[in-house]
Structures are given as C-alpha cells and as structure tokens.
Design an enzyme around this catalytic site. Structure first.
Site, short mmCIF file in Angstrom:
data_model
loop_
_atom_site.label_atom_id
_atom_site.label_comp_id
_atom_site.label_asym_id
_atom_site.label_seq_id
_atom_site.Cartn_x
_atom_site.Cartn_y
_atom_site.Cartn_z
N GLY A 126 0.02 1.66 -3.83
CA GLY A 126 -1.31 1.10 -3.61
C GLY A 126 -1.59 -0.20 -4.31
CD GLU A 127 -3.62 -5.01 -5.07
OE1 GLU A 127 -2.41 -5.26 -5.12
OE2 GLU A 127 -4.41 -5.29 -6.00
CB CYS B 37 6.57 -3.09 -0.94
SG CYS B 37 5.84 -1.65 -1.75
CB CYS C 297 9.82 -1.26 -8.47
SG CYS C 297 9.73 -1.37 -10.19
CG LEU D 86 4.29 -15.88 -8.39
CD1 LEU D 86 2.87 -16.20 -7.95
CD2 LEU D 86 4.65 -16.78 -9.59
CG HIS D 87 7.06 -10.77 -5.51
ND1 HIS D 87 7.67 -10.18 -6.60
CD2 HIS D 87 6.07 -9.92 -5.15
CE1 HIS D 87 7.08 -9.03 -6.87
NE2 HIS D 87 6.10 -8.86 -6.01
CB CYS E 299 -0.05 -0.28 -0.03
SG CYS E 299 -0.68 -1.82 -0.75
CB CYS F 286 5.08 4.00 -12.69
SG CYS F 286 4.81 2.87 -11.33
CD GLU G 217 6.86 9.60 -4.05
OE1 GLU G 217 7.60 10.50 -3.62
OE2 GLU G 217 7.18 8.41 -4.01
CB CYS H 244 4.51 -6.81 -0.11
SG CYS H 244 2.93 -7.23 -0.88
#
Ligand code: SAH
Length: 379
Positions: free
Chosen positions: A170-171, A123, A345, A225-226, A116, A109, A96, A120
């Site tokens: 994805g990363e 996500c 997001c 970071l989170h 991924c 975006c 997407e 996380c």
C-alpha cells in the site's frame, strides 16, 4: 474474539482520543494511562480483566468497543529468520507483515492498504490492484501481533521489534488519517514507545500527503525515487506524472525542515538491470540530490513472475553505490531478506480482491499462500 464492526476498535484509538472519550464518560483522563498500558503493553483483550479501573468503566468500554486483532491466516519463517504473516482484514481480504531480524535490531515492515492503487511498474503489490485501506487499529495490530509472537520466541531480548517501516503493501499517504493515528500510537510511550527516528513512512510521492503529514507527525520519511529524471520516473512510478521530482523534493525539504534536529529523508532507489542502474545515472542522481538532506538506500530489484525486470549483478550495484559515495552521500544497499518465503520488498501480495480490475490487465494470478505454520525462532 467477537467481531462487531459497529464497535470502536480500541487498538486504533490514540491517547488524545482516549482522553476525550473518557472525559465524555465523566472519567479522569489519566485513566487513559492505565487502559492503554493494558492494551498495548500487556496485550490484554478483555476489559473485564483491567482490574485497576472501576467495574462501571470496564462495562462501559466493553459495551462501546473491542480490541480487534486481525486473524492470522499463515505465519512463515524464512531460512534467514525473516518472518511473514498473512493476516485477514475486516474487509475480508488479506495483507502481509514482515519481520526482519538483524544484528542488534529488528525491523517490522507493516502494510497500510490491501493492494495499492499506484501501479509502480516493478512492484508486485501494485500489479494486484487496490482493495481497501487498513484501519488505524489494523496497522497498530501488526506491531502488537509481531511483538507478542516474537517476545515469546526470544524471551531473553528486551525489545525485538525496534524499528517499524510502512513499506509493506500500500501507499501510506493515500490512507493518511489512519496512518497518522497508527503512527501516533506506535511512537507513544503508552503505546509501543518506538522513537520517531525509528518509525518510517515511505511514499511513492504523494506530494499533498507529505505537506499534510508534516502538520501531524514527526515520524521519519522515506521516498521511493527510483530514477534520476522525470522522463524515466514517469515510466517507473506513474504518480510522477502528477507530482514530478522537483515538487516531490521541495515537499520533502519542507518536511525535513519541520523535523529540525538534522533529520534526513531516506531516498529509496530500486536498481533495475539496464533501466536505472547505469553508472551515468548514478552521476545524474548525485547531481539531482545535491544539497538535499538525505541518505540513499539502494534496493536491488526483487524479481516476481512476469515482472519483465531483472536484478543487476553485484558489480553494477557496487559501482552505482561507489559513485554516490564518492559524491559524499551516505549510501546503504538493502540486503535481500526472506526471499524463500516471498517476503522481500515488492514481493508482498496478500490476497487482494482487486477493485480496479488491474489484475485482468496484467493477467496476474491470485497469490496462492499455502497454509504453513512454523514456530518462530526455529531457525
Ligand atoms: N508505497 C510505498 C511503500 C511500499 S514499497 C512506497 O512506494 O514507498 C517499499 C519499497 O519497496 C518502495 O521503495 C518500493 O518502490 C520498493 N519496491 C517495490 N517493489 C520492489 C521490488 N520488486 N524490488 C525491490 N524493491 C521494490
């Protein structure tokens, strides 16, 4: 458009690579200028129509490669003007891309992988597992497709896509070579001419990738970071167990130094109710980031079925922001956009045939993207 995967996809060929290729063909490297403009500025897909280059070269290019845009499976427009495309990768699975219009700018975006591998905990892309890397051409194509569609929807605006963020599925730093080539083309005047400050690569913290990246690009960097400490970050962003916060911040400092000219790193912090949104945690974060060249972007959590997390109330978000601002940080709160079309997001899921079997672990259902087709600009 014919699809011959053995052929080069010229959408992912950088100016340098084009120069070498043309030299090999005995052509002058400046032909790159003509060809890239046809491809990326005039959106031409057929080499035979590139009338300012020789017939022979047109034939050679056609023989060697093609301009391979992914197929658009669906295009959906949110009430707030956000647009989401579901596109088909050469691998067969789908990913997407989201366009977010704002006053005076438009952010695209972009995805870098289908699914991924990082998992996380908050996500939904992560919950889908991983399928494959996108090619450089597929990453660039997302911008080309969006620009084409939006330029015809908003003919009076000079530039509709002003910013590109690699914050889709994805990363990016686990697909480094393709991301580096794609970003090169996006920032190149012969490509999409987007300034290095307006192309942002976001990582969950793949530390070796940050060092490698600093050798090849000067695009902007964002980190997810989170959490203000390793104990909590280990839970939320599992790659932290391999590359803890101190190592991540050191790599980022180095990246920022390389960029010079007072560039900063964006620190993304998704706020999860009762988990990482406490006033004391804002204080801890302020302390952790002392002297770190950054701006902080708070993202109130976007829910998805079965996530187990909640978005904090607006008062908690404000208190967290104010605490950081008081400590002198530049803080923004990301407004949630495109929620009605699952474009916010962490809500991007595409259609991922998981190779890691993670979906079984979570009992995650395959996304059901209905076949909508709505004209852009209708809202
Ligand atoms: N893998 C990259 C880029 C993709 S995600 C990275 O981790 O940076 C882009 C941002 O959205 C990241 O900061 C990510 O942590 C955040 N995000 C993921 N899921 C979210 C959710 N459900 N709500 C709010 N933000 C989320």
């Amino acid at each position: 458009m014919s699809e011959d995967l053995a052929k080069t996809d010229f959408l992912g060929v950088t100016q340098d690579q084009f120069g070498s290729l043309l030299t090999e063909l005995g052509e002058k490297p400046y032909r790159t200028l003509q060809i890239m403009k046809w491809i990326h500025h005039r959106y031409l897909d057929d080499f035979h129509q590139m009338l300012d280059i020789s017939k022979k070269l047109r034939g050679q290019l056609d023989e060697m490669g093609e301009i391979r845009e992914p197929e658009i499976i669906t295009e959906r427009v949110s009430k707030d003007g956000t647009v989401k495309w579901l596109m088909k990768s050469v691998s067969g699975s789908a990913f997407e891309t989201v366009f977010i219009p704002e006053q005076g700018r438009g952010t695209l975006c972009v995805s870098s992988q289908v699914g991924c591998a990082l998992d996380c905990s908050f996500c939904s892309t992560g919950k889908q597992g991983f399928n494959n890397n996108l090619t450089a051409g597929e990453i660039v194509a997302q911008v080309r497709i969006a620009r084409k569609a939006l330029e015809s929807a908003y003919p009076d605006r000079k530039r509709v896509v002003t910013n590109v963020v690699l914050m889709g599925m994805g990363e990016p730093l686990l697909n480094l070579d393709n991301v580096t080539s794609a970003v090169d083309i996006l920032m190149d005047d012969l490509g999409y001419g987007i300034s290095k400050r307006k192309v942002t690569i976001s990582t969950a913290g793949v530390v070796p990738g940050i060092y490698k990246l600093s050798e090849t690009t000067d695009a902007s960097l964002a980190i997810s970071l989170h959490a203000p400490n390793n104990e909590l970050r280990d839970q939320l962003v599992p790659i932290n167990r391999k590359y803890p916060i101190e190592e991540l911040l050191t790599a980022c400092r180095r990246y920022a130094e390389n960029l010079g000219e007072k560039r900063t790193i964006t620190v993304e912090y998704t706020l999860l109710d009762g988990i990482n949104d406490q006033f004391s945690q804002a204080g801890e974060l302020a302390h952790l980031l002392q002297g770190f060249p950054c701006k902080i972007n708070l993202i109130p959590f976007n829910p998805f079925p079965g996530s187990g997390y909640k978005r904090p109330g607006s008062l908690a978000v404000q208190a967290f922001r104010d605490r950081l601002m008081k400590a002198g940080y530049n803080v923004t709160v990301r407004t949630t956009r495109g929620e009605d079309i699952n474009a916010a997001c962490g809500q991007l899921v595409g259609e991922v045939e998981d190779k890691t079997r993670r979906q079984e672990k979570y009992g995650h259902k395959k996304s059901r993207n209905k076949k909508y087709h709505v004209a852009i600009g209708a809202n």
